[in-house]
Design a protein around this motif. Structure first.
Motif, PDB file in Angstrom:
ATOM      1  N   PHE A 110       9.539  -0.422  -8.648  1.00  0.00           N
ATOM      2  CA  PHE A 110       8.077  -0.541  -8.670  1.00  0.00           C
ATOM      3  C   PHE A 110       7.425   0.639  -7.961  1.00  0.00           C
ATOM      4  N   VAL A 111       7.968   1.009  -6.797  1.00  0.00           N
ATOM      5  CA  VAL A 111       7.399   2.126  -6.040  1.00  0.00           C
ATOM      6  C   VAL A 111       7.481   3.414  -6.853  1.00  0.00           C
ATOM      7  N   ARG A 112       8.629   3.681  -7.430  1.00  0.00           N
ATOM      8  CA  ARG A 112       8.828   4.934  -8.163  1.00  0.00           C
ATOM      9  C   ARG A 112       7.937   5.041  -9.403  1.00  0.00           C
TER      10      ARG A 112
ATOM     11  N   ARG B 122       5.159   7.345   0.127  1.00  0.00           N
ATOM     12  CA  ARG B 122       4.516   7.250  -1.183  1.00  0.00           C
ATOM     13  C   ARG B 122       3.413   6.194  -1.134  1.00  0.00           C
ATOM     14  N   GLU B 123       2.257   6.563  -1.646  1.00  0.00           N
ATOM     15  CA  GLU B 123       1.195   5.590  -1.850  1.00  0.00           C
ATOM     16  C   GLU B 123       1.365   5.002  -3.236  1.00  0.00           C
ATOM     17  N   VAL B 124       1.170   3.690  -3.369  1.00  0.00           N
ATOM     18  CA  VAL B 124       1.384   3.033  -4.655  1.00  0.00           C
ATOM     19  C   VAL B 124       0.097   2.371  -5.136  1.00  0.00           C
TER      20      VAL B 124
ATOM     21  N   MET C 286       0.810  -1.214   0.000  1.00  0.00           N
ATOM     22  CA  MET C 286       0.000   0.000   0.000  1.00  0.00           C
ATOM     23  C   MET C 286       0.846   1.268   0.000  1.00  0.00           C
ATOM     24  N   TYR C 287       1.902   1.285   0.837  1.00  0.00           N
ATOM     25  CA  TYR C 287       2.733   2.478   0.992  1.00  0.00           C
ATOM     26  C   TYR C 287       4.196   2.065   1.070  1.00  0.00           C
ATOM     27  N   ALA C 288       5.076   3.022   0.778  1.00  0.00           N
ATOM     28  CA  ALA C 288       6.511   2.768   0.880  1.00  0.00           C
ATOM     29  C   ALA C 288       7.216   4.027   1.371  1.00  0.00           C
ATOM     30  N   GLN C 289       8.311   3.811   2.043  1.00  0.00           N
ATOM     31  CA  GLN C 289       9.102   4.921   2.582  1.00  0.00           C
ATOM     32  C   GLN C 289      10.573   4.565   2.460  1.00  0.00           C
ATOM     33  N   ARG C 290      11.395   5.586   2.266  1.00  0.00           N
ATOM     34  CA  ARG C 290      12.826   5.331   2.188  1.00  0.00           C
ATOM     35  C   ARG C 290      13.350   4.788   3.508  1.00  0.00           C
TER      36      ARG C 290
END
Length: 533
Positions: free
Chosen positions: A465-467, A478-480, A417-421
């Motif tokens: 994929f996230v980017r 970031r929401e994906v 659902m979400y990603a963070q560095r």
């Protein structure tokens, strides 16, 4: 300050454990007192500067730098201290670093420790004006307590021991009996003084640790089995009317569990598992309550002040399974069988409301033990411990002495659902992933977050994929697109009021990227709920 900042820079960019040990040892030998003592306090987490918080640092830099630029830079860099260190605009005409001793490591720490929260940020700003980017980074890490440079407290103490030819366990045992900047410790290390012996102080002793069992089969005639409890490992030490609780890392956590400390009446040192009472199986206390899940224990961890209501709502107790000191007698050299007899006698005098004895599992042979382990999935049990009957209690991991045999993990298919560095070496990659499962109504709700379990190549693929699939941004998050399925392994799952899904996973990690599976076929919340307990 310059030598310390150079040490931090070197540690950040060094992966090898042996290289880190040498860097720290060389610094300690070359640096005079009290700077090296304060450096050790910082590296081991024994330095507390309450006057400066991260929010105050952000407010300072936003007075001097465009706030939007700072936030965008922070998002990219992934670390507040590093971002501020790079962006901070030094006043025109000021020297990069003044050389009057006021920016020496000891002088900086003593100054910061003398300030209140109003004075602290302005004092930090004045120091930042006279440091280069490396010095600013070191200062901010010191001030905010965020010194994460890939060095554990144990590694720093090992480096000190290696640097001066000392036994690391001897260093560990006196560590909590002396205060920073450890002048007596360095005097002993350099042969200028006697070994510190903190009389009448309940000091920490290194824990005995276990190797993973993996595929080995042991003879139950030589080993004894106990449950591996899902709490936190603690050492309870009482000497001369003082009681302290230490975590596995050697941190003093007495303040978080004053009810447990107050219940100890007899001198000695015990090893056990700190748990919270609950209506589960896995052993009973005299009041009829067993151990609750780790989620209940989390409500009290890390709290410096614990209210009476918190103590009543989450009553803590310790399940003891070894004894190090019986009164004033050191019994660590005795075999497990003799220590167990001592422990049973000692435990009989403990407050039954705060302590009980970890039971030995009755298993005739290894096959029988395997069957017992396979049928147990109590919320408070992680697996099985195997201890050699003739083993002494020795610090660290010793081959063939103790084994841990964790239960097989649970798993489910979730949707990213979400990603963070990440931070440190991963600050350029989106490596922290929040994932969810479906409700019966078709809503996706978060059930966990993981940042491990994948290879470097898989990390690169996930980052890409996230980017390329970002649908929204919320600060650093970031929401994906909800299209990627991740197979997640976890040790257990519990009810949680802090999460919208009502569930919280214990030790989640990514076990597989399911590019073959449609997101709609990921697991449901109800499926996870049936795994509770």
């Amino acid at each position: 300050m310059r030598a310390f900042s150079q040490l931090l820079d070197s540690l950040v960019y060094t992966r090898s454990r042996n290289a880190k040990l040498k860097l720290i040892a060389d610094y300690l030998r070359a640096t005079p007192d009290p700077d090296r003592g304060w450096a050790m306090a910082a590296l081991t987490g024994d330095l507390d500067i309450p006057a400066v918080k991260s929010a105050a640092i952000r407010a300072l830099v936003e007075e001097r730098v465009d706030p939007v630029l700072f936030r965008m830079s922070r998002d990219y860099v992934g670390d507040t201290a590093e971002t501020v260190a790079l962006l901070w605009p030094a006043p025109a005409g000021e020297p990069a670093e003044i050389d009057d001793g006021s920016l020496g490591l000891a002088a900086v720490i003593e100054r910061l420790r003398s300030l209140n929260r109003v004075e602290g940020p302005r004092a930090i700003a004045g120091m930042l004006d006279h440091l280069d980017s490396s010095g600013r980074y070191a200062l901010l890490k010191l001030a905010t307590g965020g010194l994460r440079v890939g060095v554990s407290a144990r590694l720093a103490k090992t480096a000190l021991a290696n640097g001066f030819g000392l036994d690391v366990d001897a260093v560990e045992e006196i560590w909590h009996g002396i205060d920073p900047p450890y002048a007596a410790l360095f005097a002993w290390a350099e042969g200028r003084g006697e070994q510190p012996t903190p009389a009448d102080v309940p000091v920490f002793r290194p824990f005995m640790l276990a190797h993973p069992l993996e595929d080995a089969i042991v003879d139950m005639a030589d080993y004894v089995a106990e449950w591996k409890w899902d709490g936190i490992r603690v050492q309870i030490v009482r000497t001369a009317g003082q009681t302290r609780l230490y975590s596995r890392a050697g941190d003093d956590i007495t303040g978080s569990f004053p009810d447990v400390a107050a219940a100890v009446r007899h001198d000695g040192a015990l090893d056990g598992e700190l748990l919270v009472k609950g209506a589960h199986q896995g052993g009973t206390l005299e009041d009829g309550g067993g151990a609750a899940s780790f989620n209940a224990l989390q409500q009290r961890l890390g709290r410096k002040l614990v209210s009476a209501k918190m103590q009543a709502d989450y009553p803590a107790f310790v399940r003891v399974y070894d004894i190090l000191l019986d009164g004033t007698e050191d019994v660590r050299a005795l075999p497990w069988t003799e220590r167990r007899a001592r422990l049973e006698a000692f435990a009989g005098a403990l407050d039954p409301d705060r302590f009980d004895l970890s039971a030995v599992i009755d298993a005739a042979d290894f096959t029988a033990l395997e069957e017992i382990r396979a049928t147990s999935r109590d919320a408070a049990i992680e697996g099985v411990m195997l201890k050699r009957r003739d083993s002494p209690y020795v610090g660290g991991r010793r081959a063939g002495m103790w084994y841990k045999w964790k239960r097989d993990p649970l798993s489910c298919d979730c949707v990213m659902m979400y990603a963070q560095r990440g931070s440190g070496k991963r600050s350029s990659f989106y490596s922290d992933y929040t994932f969810g499962c479906w409700t019966e109504e078709g809503e996706l709700l978060p059930v966990g977050k993981a940042y491990s379990g994948f290879t470097d190549e898989e990390l690169k693929w996930l980052d890409k994929f996230v980017r390329t699939n970002t649908t929204g941004r919320f600060g650093p998050v970031r929401e994906v697109e909800k299209t990627l399925v991740l197979e997640v392994a976890f040790d257990s799952i519990h009810e949680s009021k802090r999460h919208k899904s009502g569930l919280a996973m214990r030790f989640p990690r990514i076990s597989r990227i399911r590019r073959d599976k449609p997101a709609a076929e990921a697991d449901r919340i109800d499926t996870l709920r049936r795994m509770i307990g």
